[in-house]
Design a protein around this motif. Structure first.
Motif, PDB file in Angstrom:
ATOM      1  N   VAL A 246       0.830  -1.210   0.000  1.00  0.00           N
ATOM      2  CA  VAL A 246       0.000   0.000   0.000  1.00  0.00           C
ATOM      3  C   VAL A 246       0.860   1.253   0.000  1.00  0.00           C
ATOM      4  CG1 VAL A 246      -1.663   1.341   1.338  1.00  0.00           C
ATOM      5  CG2 VAL A 246      -1.976  -1.115   1.063  1.00  0.00           C
ATOM      6  N   THR A 247       1.828   1.332   0.911  1.00  0.00           N
ATOM      7  CA  THR A 247       2.665   2.533   0.987  1.00  0.00           C
ATOM      8  C   THR A 247       3.612   2.623  -0.198  1.00  0.00           C
ATOM      9  OG1 THR A 247       4.269   1.356   2.388  1.00  0.00           O
ATOM     10  CG2 THR A 247       2.544   2.618   3.500  1.00  0.00           C
ATOM     11  N   GLY A 248       4.035   1.476  -0.712  1.00  0.00           N
ATOM     12  CA  GLY A 248       4.913   1.485  -1.879  1.00  0.00           C
ATOM     13  C   GLY A 248       4.224   2.050  -3.108  1.00  0.00           C
ATOM     14  N   GLU A 249       2.999   1.607  -3.346  1.00  0.00           N
ATOM     15  CA  GLU A 249       2.248   2.111  -4.504  1.00  0.00           C
ATOM     16  C   GLU A 249       2.055   3.620  -4.411  1.00  0.00           C
ATOM     17  OE1 GLU A 249      -1.294  -0.198  -4.316  1.00  0.00           O
ATOM     18  OE2 GLU A 249      -0.501  -1.841  -5.546  1.00  0.00           O
ATOM     19  N   ALA A 250       1.873   4.117  -3.207  1.00  0.00           N
ATOM     20  CA  ALA A 250       1.589   5.540  -3.030  1.00  0.00           C
ATOM     21  C   ALA A 250       2.838   6.420  -3.060  1.00  0.00           C
ATOM     22  CB  ALA A 250       0.833   5.751  -1.712  1.00  0.00           C
ATOM     23  N   HIS A 251       3.926   5.946  -2.439  1.00  0.00           N
ATOM     24  CA  HIS A 251       5.000   6.887  -2.123  1.00  0.00           C
ATOM     25  C   HIS A 251       6.424   6.451  -2.461  1.00  0.00           C
ATOM     26  CE1 HIS A 251       1.999   8.196   1.215  1.00  0.00           C
ATOM     27  NE2 HIS A 251       1.792   8.878   0.098  1.00  0.00           N
ATOM     28  N   TRP A 252       6.666   5.190  -2.756  1.00  0.00           N
ATOM     29  CA  TRP A 252       8.035   4.664  -2.882  1.00  0.00           C
ATOM     30  C   TRP A 252       8.892   5.473  -3.860  1.00  0.00           C
ATOM     31  CZ3 TRP A 252      11.777   1.962  -0.851  1.00  0.00           C
ATOM     32  CH2 TRP A 252      12.739   1.306  -1.631  1.00  0.00           C
ATOM     33  N   GLU A 253       8.525   5.500  -5.119  1.00  0.00           N
ATOM     34  CA  GLU A 253       9.344   6.185  -6.123  1.00  0.00           C
ATOM     35  C   GLU A 253       9.413   7.682  -5.854  1.00  0.00           C
ATOM     36  OE1 GLU A 253       9.063   7.307 -10.825  1.00  0.00           O
ATOM     37  OE2 GLU A 253       8.566   5.238 -10.288  1.00  0.00           O
ATOM     38  N   ILE A 254       8.297   8.280  -5.445  1.00  0.00           N
ATOM     39  CA  ILE A 254       8.257   9.722  -5.204  1.00  0.00           C
ATOM     40  C   ILE A 254       9.247  10.117  -4.115  1.00  0.00           C
ATOM     41  CG2 ILE A 254       6.812  11.634  -4.396  1.00  0.00           C
ATOM     42  CD1 ILE A 254       4.415  10.093  -5.598  1.00  0.00           C
ATOM     43  N   LEU A 255       9.237   9.398  -3.008  1.00  0.00           N
ATOM     44  CA  LEU A 255      10.126   9.723  -1.898  1.00  0.00           C
ATOM     45  C   LEU A 255      11.585   9.518  -2.272  1.00  0.00           C
ATOM     46  CD1 LEU A 255       8.145   8.196   1.111  1.00  0.00           C
ATOM     47  CD2 LEU A 255       8.541  10.626   0.662  1.00  0.00           C
TER      48      LEU A 255
ATOM     49  N   ARG B 177      14.444  12.457  -2.283  1.00  0.00           N
ATOM     50  CA  ARG B 177      15.689  12.433  -1.513  1.00  0.00           C
ATOM     51  C   ARG B 177      16.903  12.652  -2.409  1.00  0.00           C
ATOM     52  NH1 ARG B 177      11.951  11.817   1.835  1.00  0.00           N
ATOM     53  NH2 ARG B 177      11.873  13.980   1.133  1.00  0.00           N
ATOM     54  N   ALA B 178      16.893  12.084  -3.611  1.00  0.00           N
ATOM     55  CA  ALA B 178      17.999  12.282  -4.542  1.00  0.00           C
ATOM     56  C   ALA B 178      18.100  13.747  -4.960  1.00  0.00           C
ATOM     57  CB  ALA B 178      17.825  11.386  -5.763  1.00  0.00           C
ATOM     58  N   ILE B 179      16.964  14.343  -5.310  1.00  0.00           N
ATOM     59  CA  ILE B 179      16.962  15.721  -5.803  1.00  0.00           C
ATOM     60  C   ILE B 179      17.393  16.702  -4.721  1.00  0.00           C
ATOM     61  CG2 ILE B 179      15.443  17.572  -6.616  1.00  0.00           C
ATOM     62  CD1 ILE B 179      13.768  15.283  -7.971  1.00  0.00           C
ATOM     63  N   GLU B 180      16.851  16.562  -3.527  1.00  0.00           N
ATOM     64  CA  GLU B 180      17.119  17.564  -2.497  1.00  0.00           C
ATOM     65  C   GLU B 180      18.513  17.441  -1.890  1.00  0.00           C
ATOM     66  OE1 GLU B 180      13.823  16.624  -0.073  1.00  0.00           O
ATOM     67  OE2 GLU B 180      14.842  15.050   1.068  1.00  0.00           O
ATOM     68  N   THR B 181      19.154  16.282  -2.048  1.00  0.00           N
ATOM     69  CA  THR B 181      20.519  16.114  -1.539  1.00  0.00           C
ATOM     70  C   THR B 181      21.560  16.117  -2.644  1.00  0.00           C
ATOM     71  OG1 THR B 181      20.424  13.698  -1.666  1.00  0.00           O
ATOM     72  CG2 THR B 181      19.717  14.720   0.408  1.00  0.00           C
ATOM     73  N   GLN B 182      21.121  16.014  -3.902  1.00  0.00           N
ATOM     74  CA  GLN B 182      22.021  15.921  -5.051  1.00  0.00           C
ATOM     75  C   GLN B 182      22.973  14.730  -4.891  1.00  0.00           C
ATOM     76  OE1 GLN B 182      23.433  19.995  -4.658  1.00  0.00           O
ATOM     77  NE2 GLN B 182      22.169  20.628  -6.392  1.00  0.00           N
TER      78      GLN B 182
ATOM     79  N   ILE C   1      18.934   5.784  -8.693  1.00  0.00           N
ATOM     80  CA  ILE C   1      18.513   7.118  -9.110  1.00  0.00           C
ATOM     81  C   ILE C   1      19.723   8.046  -9.091  1.00  0.00           C
ATOM     82  CG2 ILE C   1      16.958   9.044  -8.594  1.00  0.00           C
ATOM     83  CD1 ILE C   1      15.178   6.978  -7.116  1.00  0.00           C
ATOM     84  N   ASP C   2      19.820   8.937 -10.073  1.00  0.00           N
ATOM     85  CA  ASP C   2      20.974   9.831 -10.136  1.00  0.00           C
ATOM     86  C   ASP C   2      20.719  11.116  -9.355  1.00  0.00           C
ATOM     87  OD1 ASP C   2      19.594  11.710 -11.694  1.00  0.00           O
ATOM     88  OD2 ASP C   2      20.704  11.289 -13.532  1.00  0.00           O
ATOM     89  N   PRO C   3      21.725  11.997  -9.217  1.00  0.00           N
ATOM     90  CA  PRO C   3      21.566  13.206  -8.387  1.00  0.00           C
ATOM     91  C   PRO C   3      20.591  14.240  -8.949  1.00  0.00           C
ATOM     92  CG  PRO C   3      23.891  12.655  -8.663  1.00  0.00           C
ATOM     93  CD  PRO C   3      23.128  11.806  -9.626  1.00  0.00           C
ATOM     94  N   TRP C   4      20.137  14.038 -10.182  1.00  0.00           N
ATOM     95  CA  TRP C   4      19.140  14.930 -10.759  1.00  0.00           C
ATOM     96  C   TRP C   4      17.729  14.353 -10.620  1.00  0.00           C
ATOM     97  CZ3 TRP C   4      19.026  19.782 -11.351  1.00  0.00           C
ATOM     98  CH2 TRP C   4      18.195  20.422 -12.264  1.00  0.00           C
ATOM     99  N   GLY C   5      17.627  13.177  -9.990  1.00  0.00           N
ATOM    100  CA  GLY C   5      16.332  12.554  -9.752  1.00  0.00           C
ATOM    101  C   GLY C   5      15.870  11.639 -10.854  1.00  0.00           C
ATOM    102  N   LYS C   6      16.731  11.331 -11.824  1.00  0.00           N
ATOM    103  CA  LYS C   6      16.358  10.436 -12.912  1.00  0.00           C
ATOM    104  C   LYS C   6      16.632   8.987 -12.530  1.00  0.00           C
ATOM    105  CE  LYS C   6      16.822  13.591 -16.810  1.00  0.00           C
ATOM    106  NZ  LYS C   6      15.398  13.496 -17.166  1.00  0.00           N
TER     107      LYS C   6
ATOM    108  N   VAL D 111      26.277  18.442 -10.957  1.00  0.00           N
ATOM    109  CA  VAL D 111      24.958  18.886 -10.483  1.00  0.00           C
ATOM    110  C   VAL D 111      25.114  19.898  -9.352  1.00  0.00           C
ATOM    111  CG1 VAL D 111      22.847  18.139  -9.311  1.00  0.00           C
ATOM    112  CG2 VAL D 111      23.756  16.788 -11.202  1.00  0.00           C
ATOM    113  N   ARG D 112      26.005  19.621  -8.436  1.00  0.00           N
ATOM    114  CA  ARG D 112      26.179  20.518  -7.285  1.00  0.00           C
ATOM    115  C   ARG D 112      26.809  21.847  -7.685  1.00  0.00           C
ATOM    116  NH1 ARG D 112      28.116  16.194  -2.528  1.00  0.00           N
ATOM    117  NH2 ARG D 112      26.191  14.930  -2.623  1.00  0.00           N
ATOM    118  N   THR D 113      27.643  21.834  -8.730  1.00  0.00           N
ATOM    119  CA  THR D 113      28.242  23.075  -9.211  1.00  0.00           C
ATOM    120  C   THR D 113      27.215  23.933  -9.933  1.00  0.00           C
ATOM    121  OG1 THR D 113      30.425  22.045  -9.442  1.00  0.00           O
ATOM    122  CG2 THR D 113      30.025  24.048 -10.718  1.00  0.00           C
ATOM    123  N   ARG D 114      26.397  23.312 -10.771  1.00  0.00           N
ATOM    124  CA  ARG D 114      25.405  24.068 -11.539  1.00  0.00           C
ATOM    125  C   ARG D 114      24.285  24.608 -10.647  1.00  0.00           C
ATOM    126  NH1 ARG D 114      28.979  23.319 -14.750  1.00  0.00           N
ATOM    127  NH2 ARG D 114      28.768  22.855 -16.976  1.00  0.00           N
TER     128      ARG D 114
END
Length: 332
Positions: free
Chosen positions: A234-243, A247-252, A277-282, A308-311
């Motif tokens: 249930v929680t995986g379907e709702a939130h797994w990939e999004i979370l 985390r990748a995007i906000e921490t780079q 997942i890469d530091p750009w969230g892909k 990513v962190r430099t740009r």
């Protein structure tokens, strides 16, 4: 063909060779009927000629220690043959109990026979292992630690992280689970250097607490975040990939999320969908379906982290601590 992060003219061009990619913005296809025997599947993406191969394992652990080890051993052998330098296993990789109290009964110290077996596996295969969620014997007979163990390619335990955030929830339409009934929470944030990069260690439910990942990035200089998990369906379907992508995007940082998948027994089922997942969230790698036992493989290239962190230098733009100090002074 090349993949460009941020804009077509920015960052490093990344050649995509041997590409078999499941688009990150589309849901994974429905799983095929599961065979009686375990099938091993993988998706490999070469993200950079300068990269180091890592893998995120996906499996369905049970309450059979030997059977789980045999599955892990086969996955390690497959990963080593592909040139993977770090293979990450999910939470409860070595054991998933069927009845209450089973996990306490099999809990062992880190120098016990079960962990020694996995350390030998790492040494014999010349590979680093992230063993995410081992039932370590706790401070008393009624509690264990949910411990993420990092083992190097010589079979040495390099560091451990004891899960801080315990899963005490009533999941609507699914289950009631109170991990704190039998688990003692950890207290230490852990990052460790490796040949792949600086690793930040977490476990499953930690994913919902972004401040832990912020500290791993900005205070402990993590470049790669490890998130071994056994998310509910249930929680995986709702939130797994999004979370994970958040985390990748906000921490780079790169995120490697190894997942338990499918039905462990009549009472417990995990969502699956192991991701890198890469530091750009892909999403760089995932298995063709979210239930198969297998490995998602991708390249970690720390020059991408730096780019990513430099740009987008968010570490230089952080203002919250200064604002809190100003607010405190203004209230005097």
């Amino acid at each position: 063909m090349a993949l460009s992060l941020l804009t077509p003219n920015s960052l490093t061009k990344i050649p995509l060779t041997k590409l078999r990619f499941v688009p990150s913005l589309s849901p994974p296809p429905p799983p095929p009927p599961r065979a009686a025997s375990v099938s091993f599947r993988r998706l490999s993406i070469m993200s950079s000629s300068n990269g180091i191969k890592v893998g995120a394992a996906q499996m369905t652990s049970t309450n059979d220690l030997d059977a789980n080890f045999n599955t892990c051993s086969r996955l390690v052998q497959e990963a080593a043959a592909e040139g993977v330098k770090l293979l990450c296993f999910p939470e409860t990789f070595s054991f998933v109990g069927m009845k209450a109290g089973e996990s306490l009964q099999i809990a062992e110290p880190l120098d016990g026979p079960t962990m020694r077996r996995y350390c030998s596996l790492a040494r014999d295969s010349n590979i680093w292992l992230s063993l995410g969620g081992f039932q370590e014997k706790g401070p008393d007979d009624a509690h264990l630690y949910n411990t993420h163990v990092l083992v190097d390619n010589y079979g040495n335990i390099k560091n451990i992280y004891r899960k801080i955030h315990l899963f005490d929830v009533d999941v609507p339409g699914n289950m009631t689970y109170k991990e704190s009934d039998f688990t003692t929470a950890g207290t230490d944030i852990v990052a460790e250097d490796s040949p792949i990069g600086r690793l930040g260690l977490t476990v499953c439910y930690d994913l919902r607490f972004p401040e832990l990942y912020q500290q791993l990035r900005f205070q402990h200089n993590a470049q790669i975040l490890l998130v071994p998990s056994a998310f509910t369906k249930v929680t995986g379907e709702a939130h797994w990939e999004i979370l994970l992508r958040a985390r990748a995007i906000e921490t780079q940082c790169y995120v490697i999320a190894a997942a338990q998948a499918g039905k462990h027994n009549e009472k417990r089922e995990s969502y699956g969908d192991s991701l890198i997942i890469d530091p750009w969230g892909k999403i760089l790698a995932r298995l063709p379906d979210r239930l198969s036992t297998g490995i998602a493989i991708a390249d970690i290239d720390l020059s991408i982290v730096d780019a990513v962190r430099t740009r987008m230098p968010i570490s230089e733009h952080k203002r919250l601590e200064s604002c809190q100090k100003i607010s405190s002074l203004s209230s005097l």
